[in-house]
Motif scaffolding. Structure first.
Motif, PDB file in Angstrom:
ATOM      1  N   UNK A 567       0.829  -1.212   0.000  1.00 38.76           N
ATOM      2  CA  UNK A 567       0.000   0.000   0.000  1.00 38.76           C
ATOM      3  C   UNK A 567       0.863   1.261   0.000  1.00 38.76           C
ATOM      4  N   UNK A 568       1.933   1.264   0.798  1.00 41.78           N
ATOM      5  CA  UNK A 568       2.795   2.455   0.862  1.00 41.78           C
ATOM      6  C   UNK A 568       3.372   2.800  -0.507  1.00 41.78           C
ATOM      7  N   UNK A 569       3.828   1.754  -1.240  1.00 43.02           N
ATOM      8  CA  UNK A 569       4.380   1.994  -2.580  1.00 43.02           C
ATOM      9  C   UNK A 569       3.296   2.484  -3.540  1.00 43.02           C
ATOM     10  N   UNK A 570       2.066   1.980  -3.343  1.00 46.74           N
ATOM     11  CA  UNK A 570       0.945   2.415  -4.185  1.00 46.74           C
ATOM     12  C   UNK A 570       0.674   3.904  -3.973  1.00 46.74           C
ATOM     13  N   UNK A 571       0.697   4.333  -2.692  1.00 42.87           N
ATOM     14  CA  UNK A 571       0.455   5.746  -2.375  1.00 42.87           C
ATOM     15  C   UNK A 571       1.541   6.618  -3.001  1.00 42.87           C
ATOM     16  N   UNK A 572       2.795   6.166  -2.910  1.00 39.60           N
ATOM     17  CA  UNK A 572       3.904   6.936  -3.491  1.00 39.60           C
ATOM     18  C   UNK A 572       3.765   7.040  -5.017  1.00 39.60           C
ATOM     19  N   UNK A 573       3.379   5.928  -5.642  1.00 46.50           N
ATOM     20  CA  UNK A 573       3.184   5.939  -7.096  1.00 46.50           C
ATOM     21  C   UNK A 573       2.091   6.933  -7.466  1.00 46.50           C
ATOM     22  N   UNK A 574       0.983   6.907  -6.708  1.00 45.31           N
ATOM     23  CA  UNK A 574      -0.135   7.825  -6.961  1.00 45.31           C
ATOM     24  C   UNK A 574       0.322   9.279  -6.829  1.00 45.31           C
ATOM     25  N   UNK A 575       1.027   9.570  -5.751  1.00 51.71           N
ATOM     26  CA  UNK A 575       1.470  10.947  -5.500  1.00 51.71           C
ATOM     27  C   UNK A 575       2.442  11.416  -6.588  1.00 51.71           C
ATOM     28  N   UNK A 576       3.329  10.526  -7.002  1.00 53.14           N
ATOM     29  CA  UNK A 576       4.287  10.859  -8.059  1.00 53.14           C
ATOM     30  C   UNK A 576       3.561  11.136  -9.380  1.00 53.14           C
ATOM     31  N   UNK A 577       2.578  10.292  -9.670  1.00 53.05           N
ATOM     32  CA  UNK A 577       1.806  10.421 -10.910  1.00 53.05           C
ATOM     33  C   UNK A 577       1.069  11.769 -10.948  1.00 53.05           C
ATOM     34  N   UNK A 578       0.378  12.085  -9.833  1.00 55.42           N
ATOM     35  CA  UNK A 578      -0.416  13.317  -9.759  1.00 55.42           C
ATOM     36  C   UNK A 578       0.484  14.551  -9.797  1.00 55.42           C
ATOM     37  N   UNK A 579       1.655  14.468  -9.144  1.00 54.70           N
ATOM     38  CA  UNK A 579       2.568  15.619  -9.096  1.00 54.70           C
ATOM     39  C   UNK A 579       3.072  16.008 -10.485  1.00 54.70           C
ATOM     40  N   UNK A 580       3.038  15.045 -11.428  1.00 56.95           N
ATOM     41  CA  UNK A 580       3.480  15.325 -12.800  1.00 56.95           C
ATOM     42  C   UNK A 580       2.341  15.853 -13.670  1.00 56.95           C
ATOM     43  N   UNK A 581       1.179  16.073 -13.025  1.00 58.49           N
ATOM     44  CA  UNK A 581       0.037  16.620 -13.760  1.00 58.49           C
ATOM     45  C   UNK A 581      -0.645  15.619 -14.661  1.00 58.49           C
ATOM     46  N   UNK A 582      -0.426  14.327 -14.406  1.00 63.17           N
ATOM     47  CA  UNK A 582      -1.014  13.306 -15.271  1.00 63.17           C
ATOM     48  C   UNK A 582      -2.452  13.001 -14.853  1.00 63.17           C
ATOM     49  N   UNK A 583      -3.232  12.525 -15.820  1.00 64.38           N
ATOM     50  CA  UNK A 583      -4.657  12.276 -15.607  1.00 64.38           C
ATOM     51  C   UNK A 583      -4.887  11.083 -14.682  1.00 64.38           C
ATOM     52  N   UNK A 584      -5.869  11.253 -13.772  1.00 67.42           N
ATOM     53  CA  UNK A 584      -6.365  10.133 -12.963  1.00 67.42           C
ATOM     54  C   UNK A 584      -7.877  10.078 -13.137  1.00 67.42           C
ATOM     55  N   UNK A 585      -8.481   8.940 -12.824  1.00 61.58           N
ATOM     56  CA  UNK A 585      -9.932   8.816 -12.963  1.00 61.58           C
ATOM     57  C   UNK A 585     -10.512   8.110 -11.744  1.00 61.58           C
ATOM     58  N   UNK A 586     -11.796   7.820 -11.779  1.00 64.52           N
ATOM     59  CA  UNK A 586     -12.471   7.197 -10.635  1.00 64.52           C
ATOM     60  C   UNK A 586     -11.858   5.835 -10.312  1.00 64.52           C
ATOM     61  N   UNK A 587     -11.360   5.139 -11.330  1.00 62.57           N
ATOM     62  CA  UNK A 587     -10.751   3.825 -11.097  1.00 62.57           C
ATOM     63  C   UNK A 587      -9.449   3.975 -10.311  1.00 62.57           C
ATOM     64  N   UNK A 588      -8.681   4.999 -10.632  1.00 59.60           N
ATOM     65  CA  UNK A 588      -7.437   5.261  -9.888  1.00 59.60           C
ATOM     66  C   UNK A 588      -7.738   5.442  -8.403  1.00 59.60           C
TER      67      UNK A 588
END
Length: 739
Positions: A567-588
């Motif tokens: 879970x911790x790695x998942x949170x880091x991946x999410x934060x890294x993804x969002x910080x780059x301005x990349x798209x996320x959706x309801x599934x994310x």
């Protein structure tokens, strides 16, 4: 061995040739054997020269035009190339070969004249240019007409406006708009000035390519030079704006057209009606038709009615289409093939297959002296519709019928039937069509094979899928990236990741380019097998090779990490993804929220839930389930109840609530047929949940809801609220204990 002499009477006729005797001459010419032509040439050329000296140019031209098609071995052409002094004869030859549709031979004669400093006439030069423009529409051949232009100028031929208009047309056809526009200026140096045709030619090409800003600028330039736009100018602009759906601008130019003294013609009205229909403004289209009728200058024609019939079906008003057909009959406007095909397509869309079939039969019946033969589109539309309705038998019957009528089967027909057979799991019949297409005349393509391969994998018949893949390659049918993706996905689902990677390498070796689906499929395959290290290694390697991960890539990696407790790695991946301005959706969000709730990080999950609303990402039933159930199980039932009440009051739980997380696959879209089936099943599940809730069996009802989630079904909001309200209260009672 010398050629046999031509009939004496033919030579005599040629020597006396005039316009009046040409009809007498033609039967003799057509009876000539190619071996007689060489010995006839001296008499022919002598006769043409005599006609030219007598200024009987029409007779000379007609005689030469009659002879050129008969000279398949080019004896006459070679004779012309041997001449070096007869300017008028060579000039005529260039003109006639151009008019006979042989501009490449005319060009050789023109260059021969240039080499001998013989000046062609302006009319001949323009004729050659015009024919070259129609025969050589590619960029590569732009040099040929330019060579002609430069040659005619060097020989002292003064180009006129027609010359420049032909050149403008040539440059536009080749997409060289810069040079076309520059000719508007350069022609002035030759004493020529552009006219409305010059501007309309460029304007039409701009509009055809969607270059409307350039078209507007050109129109302004045209007006600034004192050249008034004509009806063709306005019609071109109206058509361009209508095609793009810019109806306000199209109407503006129609008003300008009227203000300039040009009445809209039938073509103008039809273009605007078509544009309105494409944008769904069908009522406005009918109003325009009425205006057109009231003005009385032009009445709707078959094109008008075809457009409105198609729009009526497209925007779910098929009954109006029948009324339009009746109106056509009253006004004695004969339906054409397009009318019937439009009716067939519309009726099929409404599921009225028997009426569509009757429409096909009606075409063939001779009514009021008119019989229309159905074409490939007529049959393909019906065959496709019967296939979607799972009536492969009727589709086969129509296939045989069209072949018996001499219509050649195409791959669209074949692939429609194959898809239908695969849906019905009639794989042997589908393969039969692939392996032995008999008299029907179709040839399977890679889509045909790909459809059956995909169906085999989806129905756990992997061995058959792989055999069919090998057969496709043996038959030298080149797979596309899509078909490779089907194989890669099938191999990944079997856990054969090494073979999937080999397939990826083969794809690239064959000169194809992997797409996002290719990479996401392999990443998903590694995650599914629990090999997260390989999935990230592959991801990083592909990124280094220009792969741009999308939201599906992110969701796949998040799901893999959550599934295996990281879970911790998942949170880091999410934060890294969002910080780059990349798209996320309801599934994310759902993926991460479910993982956090599962491992007790409820407050962090709640933060993400609130963040979704701030970022306008709409939560779905899956989101609500995880948050509400996690709060209840953690003894925070009051928070769960308050959240449920808040969501209900804010209208967030209205209508049908979907489990989007599970509705979508890798690139996810649920097909209409599957959606209809799920809606029917969903209703049964909802009734079962209501029944259990009424008995106080909330745990059991929750299990039914979870089963719905697993199948990606929608749930009615009132059912959901009743269930969750009861479930939260039950959890609260259990945690409080007895008393």
């Amino acid at each position: 061995m010398s050629s046999p002499p031509p009939p004496p009477q033919l030579i005599s006729t040629i020597l006396k040739s005039s316009s009046s005797s040409l009809q007498t001459l033609l039967p003799h010419l057509h009876n000539l054997h190619h071996s007689q032509i060489p010995s006839l040439l001296p008499s022919l050329l002598s006769s043409i020269s005599a006609l030219l000296r007598a200024s009987n140019f029409t007779a000379a031209r007609n005689l030469l035009l009659a002879f050129i098609p008969l000279d398949s071995r080019l004896h006459l052409h070679r004779r012309f190339l041997s001449l070096s002094t007869s300017r008028s004869l060579l000039d005529l030859s260039v003109s006639c070969y151009s008019l006979a549709g042989k501009p490449h031979l005319a060009l050789q004669l023109f260059l021969h004249m240039k080499n001998h400093r013989l000046r062609p006439s302006l009319l001949t030069s323009n004729t050659l240019l015009s024919r070259l423009s129609k025969s050589y529409p590619s960029r590569v051949s732009l040099d040929l007409p330019i060579t002609v232009f430069k040659s005619m100028v060097s020989l002292g031929v003064q180009p006129n406006l027609a010359t420049f208009n032909i050149l403008i047309k040539i440059h536009c056809r080749c997409g060289d708009f810069t040079e076309a526009v520059s000719l508007l200026e350069s022609m002035v140096g030759f004493g020529c000035y552009p006219d409305v045709i010059s501007f309309n030619t460029i304007l039409h090409s701009y509009c055809k390519c969607g270059m409307l800003k350039e078209a507007r600028d050109l129109l302004s330039d045209m007006k600034s030079r004192g050249i008034a736009p004509n009806q063709s100018t306005y019609n071109t602009l109206i058509s361009a704006y209508s095609r793009l759906g810019w109806l306000k601008e199209a109407s503006k130019y129609m008003e300008l057209m009227t203000a300039s003294g040009f009445s809209p013609d039938l073509w103008t009205y039809n273009v605007l009606i078509s544009g309105l229909c494409r944008e769904g403004k069908v009522d406005e289209a009918f109003k325009l038709k009425k205006d057109m009728e009231e003005l009385g200058n032009y009445m709707p024609d078959v094109v008008t009615y075809n457009t409105l019939i198609d729009a009526s079906f497209e925007w779910n008003n098929g009954s109006v289409a029948d009324q339009l057909l009746d109106e056509m009959k009253e006004r004695e406007i004969k339906p054409n093939l397009v009318t019937h095909n439009t009716m067939i397509k519309g009726l099929c869309k409404e599921g009225k297959l028997e009426e569509a079939f009757e429409c096909l039969r009606k075409m063939e019946r001779e009514e009021e002296g008119i019989k229309i033969n159905p074409d490939l589109i007529s049959y393909n539309t019906l065959i496709s519709a019967y296939c979607k309705a799972n009536n492969a038998g009727k589709a086969f019957s129509l296939m045989d019928e069209m072949v018996n009528k001499g219509l050649k089967m195409d791959t669209f027909t074949l692939n429609s039937v194959i898809l239908s057979l695969c849906k019905e799991k009639r794989f042997n019949e589908a393969c039969g069509l692939l392996k032995s297409p008999p008299k029907r005349g179709f040839v399977p393509d890679e889509v045909s094979f790909g459809t059956v391969i995909s169906a085999y994998f989806n129905n756990e018949k992997s061995e058959e899928a792989i055999k069919l893949w090998e057969e496709m390659k043996e038959r030298k049918i080149r797979p596309s990236t899509t078909t490779y993706n089907t194989m890669i996905n099938g191999l990944c689902n079997l856990g054969k990741l090494n073979e999937a990677i080999k397939m990826l390498n083969e794809l690239m070796d064959n000169g194809l380019v992997p797409d996002k689906t290719t990479y996401n499929t392999i990443i998903h395959g590694y995650c599914k097998e629990g090999d997260l290290e390989s999935s990230f290694q592959f991801h990083n390697k592909m990124v280094a090779n220009s792969f741009k991960p999308n939201v599906f890539t992110c969701n796949i990696l998040l799901d893999g990490l959550i599934r295996y407790g990281k879970v911790d790695k998942a949170v880091k991946l999410f934060e890294s993804w969002v910080s780059k301005g990349k798209k996320v959706d309801v599934i994310t969000y759902n993926t991460l929220i479910s993982g956090l709730c599962k491992y007790g990080e409820i407050d962090q999950a709640l933060d993400l839930f609130r963040e979704m609303e701030m970022k306008n990402v709409n939560p779905d039933t899956y989101t609500y389930n995880w948050i509400l159930c996690a709060l209840s199980k953690a003894g925070r039932s009051d928070e769960a109840q308050n959240l449920l009440d808040e969501l209900s009051q804010r209208g967030k739980l209205s209508g049908n609530l979907g489990f989007d997380f599970l509705k979508e696959g890798l690139e996810g879209n649920v097909k209409n047929e599957e959606r209809d089936l799920k809606e029917s099943e969903s209703l049964k599940y909802s009734e079962r949940i209501n029944e259990l809730c009424s008995k106080g069996c909330f745990k059991e009802a929750k299990a039914v809801l979870d089963e719905m989630a697993g199948k990606g079904m929608d749930v009615n909001s009132s059912t959901y609220i009743t269930l969750m309200d009861g479930y939260i209260k039950r959890q609260k009672r259990m945690l409080k204990g007895p008393g």
